[in-house]
Design a protein around this motif. Structure first.
Motif, PDB file in Angstrom:
ATOM      1  N   LEU A 237      64.603   7.725 -24.360  1.00 23.01           N
ATOM      2  CA  LEU A 237      65.596   7.230 -23.208  1.00 23.01           C
ATOM      3  C   LEU A 237      66.993   7.983 -23.538  1.00 23.01           C
ATOM      4  O   LEU A 237      67.698   8.346 -22.446  1.00 23.01           O
ATOM      5  CB  LEU A 237      65.537   5.745 -23.441  1.00 23.01           C
ATOM      6  CG  LEU A 237      66.684   4.757 -22.871  1.00 23.01           C
ATOM      7  CD1 LEU A 237      66.666   4.949 -21.141  1.00 23.01           C
ATOM      8  CD2 LEU A 237      66.648   3.289 -23.255  1.00 23.01           C
ATOM      9  N   VAL A 238      67.466   7.927 -24.817  1.00 23.95           N
ATOM     10  CA  VAL A 238      68.618   8.471 -24.991  1.00 23.95           C
ATOM     11  C   VAL A 238      68.917  10.161 -24.561  1.00 23.95           C
ATOM     12  O   VAL A 238      69.510  10.455 -24.174  1.00 23.95           O
ATOM     13  CB  VAL A 238      69.047   8.313 -26.505  1.00 23.95           C
ATOM     14  CG1 VAL A 238      70.184   9.162 -26.833  1.00 23.95           C
ATOM     15  CG2 VAL A 238      69.312   6.957 -26.812  1.00 23.95           C
ATOM     16  N   ASP A 239      67.708  10.788 -24.532  1.00 25.95           N
ATOM     17  CA  ASP A 239      67.558  12.235 -24.305  1.00 25.95           C
ATOM     18  C   ASP A 239      67.807  12.278 -22.799  1.00 25.95           C
ATOM     19  O   ASP A 239      68.536  13.058 -22.198  1.00 25.95           O
ATOM     20  CB  ASP A 239      66.245  12.760 -24.834  1.00 25.95           C
ATOM     21  CG  ASP A 239      66.110  13.389 -26.156  1.00 25.95           C
ATOM     22  OD1 ASP A 239      67.160  13.168 -26.733  1.00 25.95           O
ATOM     23  OD2 ASP A 239      65.205  13.520 -26.574  1.00 25.95           O
ATOM     24  N   ARG A 240      67.108  11.337 -22.006  1.00 30.00           N
ATOM     25  CA  ARG A 240      67.407  11.312 -20.669  1.00 30.00           C
ATOM     26  C   ARG A 240      68.957  11.031 -20.147  1.00 30.00           C
ATOM     27  O   ARG A 240      69.072  11.556 -19.276  1.00 30.00           O
ATOM     28  CB  ARG A 240      66.533  10.359 -19.916  1.00 30.00           C
ATOM     29  CG  ARG A 240      66.170  10.228 -18.466  1.00 30.00           C
ATOM     30  CD  ARG A 240      65.349  11.528 -18.201  1.00 30.00           C
ATOM     31  NE  ARG A 240      65.024  11.625 -16.740  1.00 30.00           N
ATOM     32  CZ  ARG A 240      63.748  12.052 -16.053  1.00 30.00           C
ATOM     33  NH1 ARG A 240      63.041  12.482 -17.002  1.00 30.00           N
ATOM     34  NH2 ARG A 240      63.483  11.887 -14.780  1.00 30.00           N
ATOM     35  N   ILE A 241      69.262   9.892 -20.712  1.00 32.09           N
ATOM     36  CA  ILE A 241      70.714   9.591 -20.488  1.00 32.09           C
ATOM     37  C   ILE A 241      71.675  10.659 -20.769  1.00 32.09           C
ATOM     38  O   ILE A 241      72.502  11.018 -20.090  1.00 32.09           O
ATOM     39  CB  ILE A 241      71.090   8.260 -21.063  1.00 32.09           C
ATOM     40  CG1 ILE A 241      70.205   6.936 -20.786  1.00 32.09           C
ATOM     41  CG2 ILE A 241      72.634   8.152 -20.872  1.00 32.09           C
ATOM     42  CD1 ILE A 241      70.415   5.950 -21.454  1.00 32.09           C
ATOM     43  N   ARG A 242      71.387  11.365 -21.874  1.00 30.71           N
ATOM     44  CA  ARG A 242      72.420  12.538 -22.270  1.00 30.71           C
ATOM     45  C   ARG A 242      71.733  13.742 -21.479  1.00 30.71           C
ATOM     46  O   ARG A 242      72.444  14.725 -21.726  1.00 30.71           O
ATOM     47  CB  ARG A 242      72.021  12.757 -23.718  1.00 30.71           C
ATOM     48  CG  ARG A 242      72.797  11.629 -24.697  1.00 30.71           C
ATOM     49  CD  ARG A 242      74.310  11.315 -24.449  1.00 30.71           C
ATOM     50  NE  ARG A 242      74.499  10.248 -25.424  1.00 30.71           N
ATOM     51  CZ  ARG A 242      76.004   9.887 -25.573  1.00 30.71           C
ATOM     52  NH1 ARG A 242      76.638   9.878 -24.338  1.00 30.71           N
ATOM     53  NH2 ARG A 242      76.373   9.323 -26.611  1.00 30.71           N
ATOM     54  N   GLU A 243      71.088  13.747 -20.724  1.00 28.43           N
ATOM     55  CA  GLU A 243      70.500  14.944 -19.719  1.00 28.43           C
ATOM     56  C   GLU A 243      69.875  15.856 -20.721  1.00 28.43           C
ATOM     57  O   GLU A 243      69.921  17.156 -20.308  1.00 28.43           O
ATOM     58  CB  GLU A 243      71.567  15.415 -19.131  1.00 28.43           C
ATOM     59  CG  GLU A 243      72.295  14.458 -18.067  1.00 28.43           C
ATOM     60  CD  GLU A 243      73.497  15.070 -17.222  1.00 28.43           C
ATOM     61  OE1 GLU A 243      74.122  16.233 -17.698  1.00 28.43           O
ATOM     62  OE2 GLU A 243      73.566  14.237 -16.016  1.00 28.43           O
ATOM     63  N   ARG A 244      69.174  15.572 -21.791  1.00 32.72           N
ATOM     64  CA  ARG A 244      68.248  16.430 -22.301  1.00 32.72           C
ATOM     65  C   ARG A 244      66.601  16.062 -21.982  1.00 32.72           C
ATOM     66  O   ARG A 244      66.616  14.956 -21.494  1.00 32.72           O
ATOM     67  CB  ARG A 244      68.348  15.997 -23.845  1.00 32.72           C
ATOM     68  CG  ARG A 244      69.864  16.470 -24.388  1.00 32.72           C
ATOM     69  CD  ARG A 244      69.754  16.247 -26.046  1.00 32.72           C
ATOM     70  NE  ARG A 244      69.505  14.960 -26.400  1.00 32.72           N
ATOM     71  CZ  ARG A 244      70.375  14.119 -26.891  1.00 32.72           C
ATOM     72  NH1 ARG A 244      71.716  14.517 -26.865  1.00 32.72           N
ATOM     73  NH2 ARG A 244      69.973  12.965 -27.379  1.00 32.72           N
ATOM     74  N   GLU A 245      66.047  16.998 -22.225  1.00 33.06           N
ATOM     75  CA  GLU A 245      64.667  16.727 -21.585  1.00 33.06           C
ATOM     76  C   GLU A 245      63.826  16.098 -22.784  1.00 33.06           C
ATOM     77  O   GLU A 245      63.685  16.550 -23.583  1.00 33.06           O
ATOM     78  CB  GLU A 245      63.731  18.214 -21.364  1.00 33.06           C
ATOM     79  CG  GLU A 245      62.398  17.970 -20.795  1.00 33.06           C
ATOM     80  CD  GLU A 245      62.391  17.476 -19.383  1.00 33.06           C
ATOM     81  OE1 GLU A 245      61.369  16.764 -19.031  1.00 33.06           O
ATOM     82  OE2 GLU A 245      63.422  17.566 -18.666  1.00 33.06           O
TER      83      GLU A 245
END
Length: 387
Positions: A340-348
């Motif tokens: 979830l954090v990766d997605r919010i931070r625009e990481r895959e």
């Protein structure tokens, strides 16, 4: 045994890590002082440098304050909207009863918050579609909390099936059977108005798992047999549409069949001896089979047993990711939080559940309810004016 004890201890007592100073950690707010929140978010957040559990809201200020004090949360709000009005909240966790998912997820998105929404998505596929479309419109991340999907053990089971080692898949069976007494008569899982039912609570996992392992959606509900929930004392508000148990047979493309059996409280043997809960996934192919024990909470303990016809049998256990992320003690919720954090931070992220996955899951849950004669759970009366 030593590794098992160490893993279970660390799951319950995860280490705290220093929080990031750049970028600023994401501040999470929790809607409701829900019993699931500590395991699902508060404990996993301890070991994530980019997450702070900042606020909680409850229907009463006293309840919110008590929860906040217990878990070291800075802000406590009376009423869910007060939390959404806090400009410092970046992400909202919505573990409210199923019937409230749509209203408060839509309100959280309207307030500009990313949302981690507990499963099942909502009471209907239509509501689920609207939530995700609104999140897209707002440029926000919305994730349904099918936490088990983020664990590397599930990824390994899926890889075995996709490798062709079992041959062409012919049948998938998922059982999620809990013993009587785990949930009392007043539990929200038995409340029709709040979206209750075994298929909603346990069956949403089962449906999701079958669709994930086959990479397909069903084509039909061949049969659906409910066992109605019957409280010890029948209140005036009792509605017979709640399933304590649901069994269903699904048709899939390529002549694949699938079966689901979920039960919130199977009766004791002889009325006295509790039955052992059963959480299993079985995939049968032309060349062999795969059985996974405890696919929902594999961090606690699991096994993946592969049997090849006329050949060998092996057992695999996967607790740590192979791409460098994760520790053996990471719970499914911790893996989910990482994604979830990766997605919010625009990481895959290593794993993700897309919009259509959530919408399709609710659509087929509704179709099973329709076939069973119980019908869908009540559609929300909330009219979102900002769609």
């Amino acid at each position: 045994m030593a590794s098992l004890v160490k893993r279970l201890y660390t799951v319950a007592n995860p280490p705290s890590v220093p929080k990031s100073t750049g970028p600023k950690p994401l501040l999470f707010g929790i809607l409701g002082a829900a019993a699931i929140a500590p395991a699902a978010l508060i404990l996993p957040a301890r070991s994530h440098p980019d997450v702070i559990i900042y606020a909680v809201a409850a229907r009463s200020k006293a309840k919110a304050e008590s929860f906040a004090k217990k878990h070291g949360i800075e802000k406590a709000y009376e009423g869910y909207q007060a939390l959404l009005d806090d400009p410092d909240v970046d992400v909202v966790y919505n573990p409210l009863p199923n019937a409230l998912h749509y209203e408060w997820t839509m309100k959280a998105l309207a307030a500009g918050k990313h949302v981690l929404n507990e499963k099942p998505s909502a009471d209907t596929a239509e509501e689920t579609q609207r939530m995700f479309e609104f999140a897209e419109k707002k440029g926000l991340v919305l994730l349904d909390a099918y936490h088990y999907r983020f664990h590397p053990a599930l990824k390994r089971a899926k890889a075995i099936i996709d490798s062709g080692e079992l041959g062409v898949v012919k049948n998938v069976d998922v059982k999620m059977i809990l013993t009587k007494g785990m949930f009392g008569d007043g539990d929200i899982r038995y409340d029709y108005a709040l979206g209750g039912g075994a298929l909603m609570d346990l069956g949403c996992y089962a449906m999701n798992c079958i669709r994930y392992m086959t990479s397909l959606n069903p084509t039909s509900v061949v049969a659906a047999t409910p066992v109605a929930y019957e409280p010890a004392s029948v209140p005036a508000s009792y509605v017979k549409n709640v399933d304590r148990r649901m069994e269903a047979t699904l048709g899939f493309p390529n002549d694949i069949t699938a079966t689901i059996a979920c039960d919130l409280g199977v009766p004791h043997n002889f009325g006295l001896i509790p039955k052992i809960p059963k959480i299993t996934l079985l995939v049968e192919g032309e060349l062999g089979s795969l059985e996974m024990f405890n696919f929902v909470m594999p961090t606690l303990y699991h096994s993946i047993t592969v049997k090849i016809k006329g050949g060998h049998t092996r057992v695999e256990k996967i607790y740590k990711g192979t791409e460098g992320k994760g520790e053996a003690w990471w719970s499914t919720y911790r893996f989910q939080l990482e994604a979830l954090v990766d997605r919010i931070r625009e990481r895959e992220p290593e794993m993700w559940l897309e919009k259509q996955d959530s919408v399709d899951n609710m659509e087929w849950i509704e179709k099973v309810y329709e076939k069973s004669g119980l019908g869908s759970r009540p559609k929300s009366t909330y009219n979102a004016p900002f769609e």
